[in-house]
Design a protein around this motif. Sequence first.
Motif, PDB file in Angstrom:
ATOM      1  N   HIS A  17       0.858  -1.205  -0.012  1.00  0.00           N
ATOM      2  CA  HIS A  17       0.129  -0.107  -0.099  1.00  0.00           C
ATOM      3  C   HIS A  17       0.729   1.082  -0.197  1.00  0.00           C
ATOM      4  CE1 HIS A  17      -3.023   2.947   1.085  1.00  0.00           C
ATOM      5  NE2 HIS A  17      -2.309   3.366   1.898  1.00  0.00           N
ATOM      6  N   ARG A  18       0.457   2.226  -0.831  1.00  0.00           N
ATOM      7  CA  ARG A  18       1.143   3.393  -0.776  1.00  0.00           C
ATOM      8  C   ARG A  18       0.005   4.512  -0.435  1.00  0.00           C
ATOM      9  NH1 ARG A  18       3.683   4.151  -6.336  1.00  0.00           N
ATOM     10  NH2 ARG A  18       1.771   5.199  -6.389  1.00  0.00           N
ATOM     11  N   ARG A  19       0.233   5.243   0.544  1.00  0.00           N
ATOM     12  CA  ARG A  19      -0.509   6.381   0.747  1.00  0.00           C
ATOM     13  C   ARG A  19      -1.143   7.258  -0.329  1.00  0.00           C
ATOM     14  NH1 ARG A  19       0.018   9.767   5.966  1.00  0.00           N
ATOM     15  NH2 ARG A  19      -0.511   7.838   6.662  1.00  0.00           N
ATOM     16  N   GLY A  20      -2.419   7.250  -0.662  1.00  0.00           N
ATOM     17  CA  GLY A  20      -2.990   8.163  -1.774  1.00  0.00           C
ATOM     18  C   GLY A  20      -3.412   7.186  -2.979  1.00  0.00           C
ATOM     19  N   SER A  21      -3.028   5.938  -2.819  1.00  0.00           N
ATOM     20  CA  SER A  21      -3.329   4.961  -3.889  1.00  0.00           C
ATOM     21  C   SER A  21      -4.788   4.436  -3.734  1.00  0.00           C
ATOM     22  CB  SER A  21      -2.367   3.641  -3.969  1.00  0.00           C
ATOM     23  OG  SER A  21      -2.420   3.124  -2.960  1.00  0.00           O
ATOM     24  N   GLY A  22      -5.432   3.907  -4.888  1.00  0.00           N
ATOM     25  CA  GLY A  22      -6.748   3.434  -4.673  1.00  0.00           C
ATOM     26  C   GLY A  22      -7.131   2.737  -5.700  1.00  0.00           C
ATOM     27  N   SER A  23      -6.519   1.586  -6.199  1.00  0.00           N
ATOM     28  CA  SER A  23      -6.785   0.914  -7.168  1.00  0.00           C
ATOM     29  C   SER A  23      -8.047  -0.180  -7.265  1.00  0.00           C
ATOM     30  CB  SER A  23      -5.934   0.131  -8.195  1.00  0.00           C
ATOM     31  OG  SER A  23      -5.256  -0.668  -7.166  1.00  0.00           O
ATOM     32  N   THR A  24      -8.186  -0.673  -5.941  1.00  0.00           N
ATOM     33  CA  THR A  24      -9.153  -1.482  -5.642  1.00  0.00           C
ATOM     34  C   THR A  24      -9.887  -0.701  -4.260  1.00  0.00           C
ATOM     35  OG1 THR A  24      -7.753  -2.836  -3.814  1.00  0.00           O
ATOM     36  CG2 THR A  24      -7.494  -3.199  -6.207  1.00  0.00           C
ATOM     37  N   PRO A  25     -11.027  -1.483  -3.971  1.00  0.00           N
ATOM     38  CA  PRO A  25     -11.787  -0.905  -2.846  1.00  0.00           C
ATOM     39  C   PRO A  25     -11.033  -1.004  -1.593  1.00  0.00           C
ATOM     40  CG  PRO A  25     -13.388  -2.088  -4.352  1.00  0.00           C
ATOM     41  CD  PRO A  25     -11.937  -2.320  -4.788  1.00  0.00           C
ATOM     42  N   LEU A  26     -10.382  -2.222  -1.609  1.00  0.00           N
ATOM     43  CA  LEU A  26      -9.705  -2.172  -0.424  1.00  0.00           C
ATOM     44  C   LEU A  26      -8.305  -1.454  -0.181  1.00  0.00           C
ATOM     45  CD1 LEU A  26      -9.582  -6.244  -0.271  1.00  0.00           C
ATOM     46  CD2 LEU A  26     -10.872  -4.745   1.005  1.00  0.00           C
ATOM     47  N   ASP A  27      -7.687  -1.032  -1.354  1.00  0.00           N
ATOM     48  CA  ASP A  27      -6.666   0.050  -1.242  1.00  0.00           C
ATOM     49  C   ASP A  27      -7.522   1.170  -0.650  1.00  0.00           C
ATOM     50  OD1 ASP A  27      -4.581  -1.639  -2.274  1.00  0.00           O
ATOM     51  OD2 ASP A  27      -4.988  -0.978  -4.214  1.00  0.00           O
ATOM     52  N   ARG A  28      -8.488   1.690  -1.126  1.00  0.00           N
ATOM     53  CA  ARG A  28      -9.206   2.705  -0.788  1.00  0.00           C
ATOM     54  C   ARG A  28      -9.584   2.906   0.550  1.00  0.00           C
ATOM     55  NH1 ARG A  28     -11.107   2.220  -6.102  1.00  0.00           N
ATOM     56  NH2 ARG A  28     -13.059   1.298  -5.477  1.00  0.00           N
ATOM     57  N   LEU A  29      -9.942   1.750   1.201  1.00  0.00           N
ATOM     58  CA  LEU A  29     -10.196   1.760   2.490  1.00  0.00           C
ATOM     59  C   LEU A  29      -8.982   1.733   3.386  1.00  0.00           C
ATOM     60  CD1 LEU A  29     -12.640   1.308   4.610  1.00  0.00           C
ATOM     61  CD2 LEU A  29     -12.146  -1.080   4.591  1.00  0.00           C
ATOM     62  N   THR A  30      -8.031   1.205   2.908  1.00  0.00           N
ATOM     63  CA  THR A  30      -6.478   1.294   3.695  1.00  0.00           C
ATOM     64  C   THR A  30      -6.162   2.923   3.698  1.00  0.00           C
ATOM     65  OG1 THR A  30      -6.015  -0.821   2.956  1.00  0.00           O
ATOM     66  CG2 THR A  30      -4.096   0.507   3.815  1.00  0.00           C
ATOM     67  N   SER A  31      -6.293   3.527   2.770  1.00  0.00           N
ATOM     68  CA  SER A  31      -5.812   4.965   2.334  1.00  0.00           C
ATOM     69  C   SER A  31      -6.997   5.840   3.282  1.00  0.00           C
ATOM     70  CB  SER A  31      -6.106   5.314   0.987  1.00  0.00           C
ATOM     71  OG  SER A  31      -5.137   4.895   0.189  1.00  0.00           O
ATOM     72  N   HIS A  32      -8.151   5.451   3.360  1.00  0.00           N
ATOM     73  CA  HIS A  32      -8.920   6.045   4.571  1.00  0.00           C
ATOM     74  C   HIS A  32      -8.570   5.942   5.823  1.00  0.00           C
ATOM     75  CE1 HIS A  32     -12.582   7.680   6.547  1.00  0.00           C
ATOM     76  NE2 HIS A  32     -12.714   6.531   7.073  1.00  0.00           N
ATOM     77  N   TYR A  33      -8.081   4.501   6.240  1.00  0.00           N
ATOM     78  CA  TYR A  33      -7.676   4.294   7.703  1.00  0.00           C
ATOM     79  C   TYR A  33      -6.423   5.203   7.903  1.00  0.00           C
ATOM     80  CZ  TYR A  33     -10.873   0.323   8.229  1.00  0.00           C
ATOM     81  OH  TYR A  33     -12.003  -0.296   8.456  1.00  0.00           O
ATOM     82  N   ASP A  34      -5.622   5.169   6.978  1.00  0.00           N
ATOM     83  CA  ASP A  34      -4.281   6.109   7.139  1.00  0.00           C
ATOM     84  C   ASP A  34      -4.523   7.486   7.160  1.00  0.00           C
ATOM     85  OD1 ASP A  34      -2.863   3.659   6.716  1.00  0.00           O
ATOM     86  OD2 ASP A  34      -2.130   4.117   4.600  1.00  0.00           O
TER      87      ASP A  34
END
Length: 68
Positions: free
Chosen positions: A3-20
């Motif tokens: 995961h890289r902050r600001g990335s969001g290619s999948t729903p799970l990446d976007r949720l991780t970014s949200h938590y970050d």
Amino acid sequence: MAHRRGSGSTPLDRLTSHYDDVDLRCPSCGYEDDDGHWKAETNGRTVLYRHICPSCGTIRKRTLKLRS
């Protein structure tokens, strides 16, 4: 899961970014982990998000169950 902050290619990446972005303050000691991030692991049926406080070592977890 990488995961890289600001990335969001999948729903799970976007949720991780949200938590970050909104949930890096430790509820145990109050430390704000500005450079930290949540890590995600999946077994295909569940996703486990985890953040370890660098100040006090508290481990926080969030678990999502996936439907098929």
